[in-house]
Design a protein around this motif. Structure first.
Motif, PDB file in Angstrom:
ATOM      1  N   VAL B 265      50.179  40.305  41.668  1.00  0.00           N
ATOM      2  CA  VAL B 265      49.100  39.241  42.512  1.00  0.00           C
ATOM      3  C   VAL B 265      49.389  39.676  44.134  1.00  0.00           C
ATOM      4  N   PRO B 266      48.615  40.458  45.190  1.00  0.00           N
ATOM      5  CA  PRO B 266      48.808  39.475  46.715  1.00  0.00           C
ATOM      6  C   PRO B 266      48.776  38.204  46.925  1.00  0.00           C
ATOM      7  N   LEU B 267      50.621  37.664  47.243  1.00  0.00           N
ATOM      8  CA  LEU B 267      50.325  36.496  47.498  1.00  0.00           C
ATOM      9  C   LEU B 267      49.442  35.906  49.398  1.00  0.00           C
ATOM     10  N   GLU B 268      49.828  34.754  48.951  1.00  0.00           N
ATOM     11  CA  GLU B 268      48.593  34.488  50.453  1.00  0.00           C
ATOM     12  C   GLU B 268      50.207  34.243  51.150  1.00  0.00           C
ATOM     13  N   GLN B 269      50.391  34.447  52.502  1.00  0.00           N
ATOM     14  CA  GLN B 269      51.183  34.126  53.269  1.00  0.00           C
ATOM     15  C   GLN B 269      51.119  33.438  54.404  1.00  0.00           C
ATOM     16  N   VAL B 270      51.325  31.847  54.939  1.00  0.00           N
ATOM     17  CA  VAL B 270      51.043  30.668  55.832  1.00  0.00           C
ATOM     18  C   VAL B 270      52.636  31.532  56.485  1.00  0.00           C
ATOM     19  N   VAL B 271      52.358  30.549  57.769  1.00  0.00           N
ATOM     20  CA  VAL B 271      53.074  30.429  58.637  1.00  0.00           C
ATOM     21  C   VAL B 271      54.477  29.904  58.209  1.00  0.00           C
ATOM     22  N   SER B 272      55.436  30.517  58.890  1.00  0.00           N
ATOM     23  CA  SER B 272      57.053  29.748  58.167  1.00  0.00           C
ATOM     24  C   SER B 272      57.277  29.951  59.346  1.00  0.00           C
ATOM     25  N   ALA B 273      58.999  29.092  59.020  1.00  0.00           N
ATOM     26  CA  ALA B 273      59.341  28.327  60.318  1.00  0.00           C
ATOM     27  C   ALA B 273      60.759  27.842  60.275  1.00  0.00           C
ATOM     28  N   ARG B 274      61.680  27.070  60.319  1.00  0.00           N
ATOM     29  CA  ARG B 274      63.727  27.192  60.924  1.00  0.00           C
ATOM     30  C   ARG B 274      63.341  25.447  61.568  1.00  0.00           C
ATOM     31  N   THR B 364      46.952  30.419  45.949  1.00  0.00           N
ATOM     32  CA  THR B 364      46.164  29.434  46.165  1.00  0.00           C
ATOM     33  C   THR B 364      44.854  29.062  44.540  1.00  0.00           C
ATOM     34  N   LEU B 365      43.962  28.564  44.268  1.00  0.00           N
ATOM     35  CA  LEU B 365      42.928  28.578  43.488  1.00  0.00           C
ATOM     36  C   LEU B 365      42.527  29.892  43.223  1.00  0.00           C
ATOM     37  N   ALA B 366      42.416  30.051  44.649  1.00  0.00           N
ATOM     38  CA  ALA B 366      41.660  31.835  45.274  1.00  0.00           C
ATOM     39  C   ALA B 366      42.685  33.063  45.427  1.00  0.00           C
ATOM     40  N   THR B 367      43.974  32.844  44.821  1.00  0.00           N
ATOM     41  CA  THR B 367      44.620  34.000  44.493  1.00  0.00           C
ATOM     42  C   THR B 367      44.291  34.092  43.051  1.00  0.00           C
ATOM     43  N   VAL B 368      44.243  33.112  41.958  1.00  0.00           N
ATOM     44  CA  VAL B 368      44.163  33.217  40.553  1.00  0.00           C
ATOM     45  C   VAL B 368      43.308  33.382  40.486  1.00  0.00           C
ATOM     46  N   GLN B 369      41.968  33.207  41.177  1.00  0.00           N
ATOM     47  CA  GLN B 369      40.399  33.849  40.341  1.00  0.00           C
ATOM     48  C   GLN B 369      40.556  35.406  40.409  1.00  0.00           C
ATOM     49  N   ALA B 370      40.961  35.641  42.247  1.00  0.00           N
ATOM     50  CA  ALA B 370      41.285  37.595  42.783  1.00  0.00           C
ATOM     51  C   ALA B 370      41.788  38.169  41.620  1.00  0.00           C
ATOM     52  N   ALA B 371      43.177  37.308  41.127  1.00  0.00           N
ATOM     53  CA  ALA B 371      44.049  37.985  40.065  1.00  0.00           C
ATOM     54  C   ALA B 371      42.815  38.552  38.510  1.00  0.00           C
ATOM     55  N   VAL B 372      42.428  37.430  37.907  1.00  0.00           N
ATOM     56  CA  VAL B 372      41.240  37.619  37.032  1.00  0.00           C
ATOM     57  C   VAL B 372      40.399  38.607  36.463  1.00  0.00           C
ATOM     58  N   ARG B 373      39.316  38.667  38.329  1.00  0.00           N
ATOM     59  CA  ARG B 373      38.282  39.427  38.841  1.00  0.00           C
ATOM     60  C   ARG B 373      39.359  40.748  38.835  1.00  0.00           C
ATOM     61  N   GLY B 374      40.522  40.763  39.086  1.00  0.00           N
ATOM     62  CA  GLY B 374      40.559  41.987  39.284  1.00  0.00           C
ATOM     63  C   GLY B 374      40.669  42.861  38.041  1.00  0.00           C
ATOM     64  N   MET B 375      41.298  42.116  36.808  1.00  0.00           N
ATOM     65  CA  MET B 375      41.482  42.426  35.627  1.00  0.00           C
ATOM     66  C   MET B 375      41.166  43.149  35.404  1.00  0.00           C
ATOM     67  N   ARG B 376      39.105  42.299  35.617  1.00  0.00           N
ATOM     68  CA  ARG B 376      38.666  42.574  34.443  1.00  0.00           C
ATOM     69  C   ARG B 376      37.405  43.659  35.719  1.00  0.00           C
ATOM     70  N   ASP B 377      37.366  44.358  36.737  1.00  0.00           N
ATOM     71  CA  ASP B 377      37.235  44.771  37.170  1.00  0.00           C
ATOM     72  C   ASP B 377      38.137  46.843  36.756  1.00  0.00           C
ATOM     73  N   GLU B 378      39.274  46.183  36.772  1.00  0.00           N
ATOM     74  CA  GLU B 378      39.975  47.262  36.576  1.00  0.00           C
ATOM     75  C   GLU B 378      39.938  47.766  34.390  1.00  0.00           C
ATOM     76  N   ALA B 379      38.804  46.663  34.146  1.00  0.00           N
ATOM     77  CA  ALA B 379      38.880  47.230  32.380  1.00  0.00           C
ATOM     78  C   ALA B 379      37.531  48.106  32.177  1.00  0.00           C
ATOM     79  N   ASP B 380      36.089  47.176  33.117  1.00  0.00           N
ATOM     80  CA  ASP B 380      35.356  48.042  33.583  1.00  0.00           C
ATOM     81  C   ASP B 380      35.491  49.534  33.605  1.00  0.00           C
ATOM     82  N   ALA B 381      36.362  49.743  34.888  1.00  0.00           N
ATOM     83  CA  ALA B 381      36.554  50.950  35.250  1.00  0.00           C
ATOM     84  C   ALA B 381      36.878  51.834  34.495  1.00  0.00           C
TER      85      ALA B 381
END
Lengths: 215, 381
Positions: B265-274, B364-381
């Motif tokens: 699944v596409p991960l969410e990128q945040v600002v990274s620092a050292r 994030t929770l949104a990432t997981v939600q999007a992944a499930v939605r993606g699986m369903r869309d793929e199955a319906d297609a």
């Protein structure tokens, strides 16, 4: 003559009669074991035949031993023949019954597993069912032997071999010389044999029961 | 399906019916089912659905009333049943080990019937005990009653594999075990199957077990009617009818999560620092971004979350500032694992690392939600 003097003076006869008694019982029980197991194996898969076999053996059992021996005189005459036949018939019941109970008591899932991995009917019986039923069958043989030892004494009524002769002669001349000694010697001899047989069966059981199912 | 598709070790049942005397309804009613070679097919259904009977028809512990069964390219009904069974592994609940035989004797039974020589049987027994993770030196001379339930079932599997049959039938093999042992044995079976690639027919009434174990699942209704036959995902995403949906029990979205990997699944990128970066500069970037950033140390490992507020008034390097992140999850973890982690932390995100531990992004929770939605869309297609 006291009891010890009696034993001493008749020791050869007594030893011979004890040996005869033991040998007769052993042979009859062996014959009953072969017949009984064969019968049990033949019927145990069918509840109806099992009930019939155990039932008829039970009926035989209710005939008083004296009557059975008497009835056997007509076809078989006196002596060894009627004694052996009667003893074998009496020994049959516990062996048949325990063979049926033992084989029927083997866990069905094990029989299923045996067939499932490709054992034939005969192999399943020989390698799985029979070894697992063996302790129960052996208990039946033990009971049969005890039974035969006791009933064997009555064989003297038809002039059969064994220690019964002492008991019958003793009882026949009650009040006469040595009558109590004779009866006592015969009875004690049978009790001793019974203890000896039981000890032997414990040992045989120990040696022939597979280690995985021994208590 | 042709032989090439089923593979030479597959099983085919064609219009198979089994009636028991005295019962009006057939236990197995005109079933046609293909078990592809090298796959685990789960027969899933409630008790009384005829799933065990269906399986027992394959090794002819039950004789079919009518129909045709082909096992590994051979017509099962024309073979001698005893001979047929020696080439089909059979595992049952509670293992069905013979209590009067040692572990080695139990495992060596089928090779012995096939007349292997002693040395070969002994070598094979040791090899199999190793395969099921029971050290031969410790276990080969034990009797079944000296084993735990899980160990017994391992021996049961070893016995079934003894003559290296192409086909394995497993009838609720883990049904009598405690949940922990069951889980462990399921993992072992999957690891074993990775290597052996047997054609396995696995009967269970446990939906979770079916989803975990099966390459394909046949959901069975009364009379062994095949309500649906497909991969676990297909069944979760597209239940064929109300019966299947009812059987899945309304938690299919949660179960779906076990089939998605974080890496997919596409991960969410945040600002990274050292730690050595300039604090004022980072604060400006974070302020603009509006979310928290992540501080990476030794070899890109995520260590701390950092916010603009935490850097207010700081000059010089970022240093040790920020709050520690939760233990990161790995890219090959399931989405279910990701959701678990998200529920347990007090942030709305969890860092994701590669197998080597290097930072890859966050979920994030949104990432997981999007992944499930993606699986369903793929199955319906």
């Amino acid at each position: 003559m006291n009891f010890w003097e009696y034993l001493h003076s008749r020791r050869e006869l007594l030893l011979f009669e004890t040996w005869q008694h033991a040998s007769m019982v052993l042979q009859c029980v062996l014959a009953a074991l072969i017949l009984g197991v064969a019968l049990g194996v033949a019927v145990y898969r069918s509840p109806r035949w099992s009930a019939l076999a155990a039932g008829s053996a039970g009926v035989l059992f209710t005939i008083p031993s004296l009557a059975l021996l008497g009835l056997l005189i007509t076809p078989l005459g006196l002596g060894v023949a009627p004694s052996v036949v009667a003893l074998t018939l009496y020994a049959l019941l516990p062996i048949v019954r325990n063979t049926i109970v033992g084989l029927a008591g083997v866990d069905r899932t094990l029989v299923d597993a045996a067939r499932g991995i490709g054992m034939s009917r005969a192999a399943t019986l020989a390698r799985v069912e029979f070894p697992l039923a063996w302790p129960v069958i052996l208990t039946g043989v033990r009971v049969a032997a005890q039974l035969a030892l006791g009933i064997g004494a009555i064989a003297a009524y038809v002039s059969g071999p064994g220690l019964g002769e002492q008991i019958f002669s003793g009882l026949g001349r009650l009040g006469g010389a040595n009558s109590v000694n004779m009866t006592l010697a015969g009875t004690l001899g049978i009790v001793l044999l019974a203890l000896l047989f039981d000890g032997c069966f414990l040992l045989v059981g120990r040696l022939t029961t597979p280690r995985g199912i021994r208590d | 399906m042709t032989d090439a598709e089923t593979g030479s070790s597959g099983i085919e049942m064609i219009n198979v019916t089994k009636r028991f005397p005295g019962l009006s309804a057939p236990a197995v009613d005109d079933v046609t089912l293909t078990f592809p070679g090298g796959e685990i097919v789960v027969l899933l259904g409630p008790s009384g659905s005829g799933k065990t009977t269906t399986m027992r028809l394959i090794n002819r512990l039950e004789e079919p009333t009518s129909g045709k069964i082909v096992v590994a390219g051979r017509d099962a009904l024309s073979l001698d049943p005893t001979e047929l069974r020696r080439h089909i592994g059979y595992v049952i609940q509670d293992a069905g080990l013979f209590p009067h035989m040692t572990v080695a004797a139990n495992i060596g039974l089928v090779p012995k019937m096939l007349k292997w020589d002693k040395q070969r049987i002994s070598d094979r027994v040791d090899e199999l005990l190793d395969l099921v993770d029971l050290p031969p030196a410790t276990f080969r001379d034990r009797y079944p009653r000296a084993l735990s339930g899980g160990q017994r079932q391992r021996v049961g599997v070893a016995r079934a594999l003894a003559a290296d049959p192409p086909v394995l039938l497993m009838d609720e093999p883990f049904g009598a075990l405690d949940p922990l042992t069951r889980e462990h044995l399921q993992d072992s079976l999957l690891a074993l199957q990775e290597r052996l690639r047997k054609t396995i027919v696995f009967v269970t009434h446990d939906i979770d077990e079916a989803l975990k174990i099966g390459d394909r699942i046949a959901v069975l209704d009364k009379g062994s009617r095949i309500a649906q036959y497909g991969t676990p995902q297909e069944i979760l995403l597209n239940p064929a009818d109300d019966y299947v949906e009812q059987f899945l029990g309304g938690t299919s979205a949660m179960r779906l999560l076990t089939f998605g990997r974080v890496a997919d699944v596409p991960l969410e990128q945040v600002v990274s620092a050292r730690p050595g970066d300039d604090a004022a500069e980072l604060r400006a970037t974070l302020r603009e971004d509006g979310r928290c950033g992540v501080v990476l140390e030794d070899g890109d490992r995520p260590r701390r979350w950092i916010t603009a507020d935490e850097l207010t008034g700081v000059t010089g390097p970022v240093g040790e500032r920020g709050s520690p992140t939760a233990p990161p999850i790995r890219a090959h973890d399931t989405l279910q694992r990701a959701l678990e982690a998200l529920i347990q932390v007090d942030r709305d995100r969890v860092p994701v690392v590669s197998a080597s531990g290097a930072y890859r992004g966050t979920v994030t929770l949104a990432t997981v939600q999007a992944a499930v939605r993606g699986m369903r869309d793929e199955a319906d297609a």
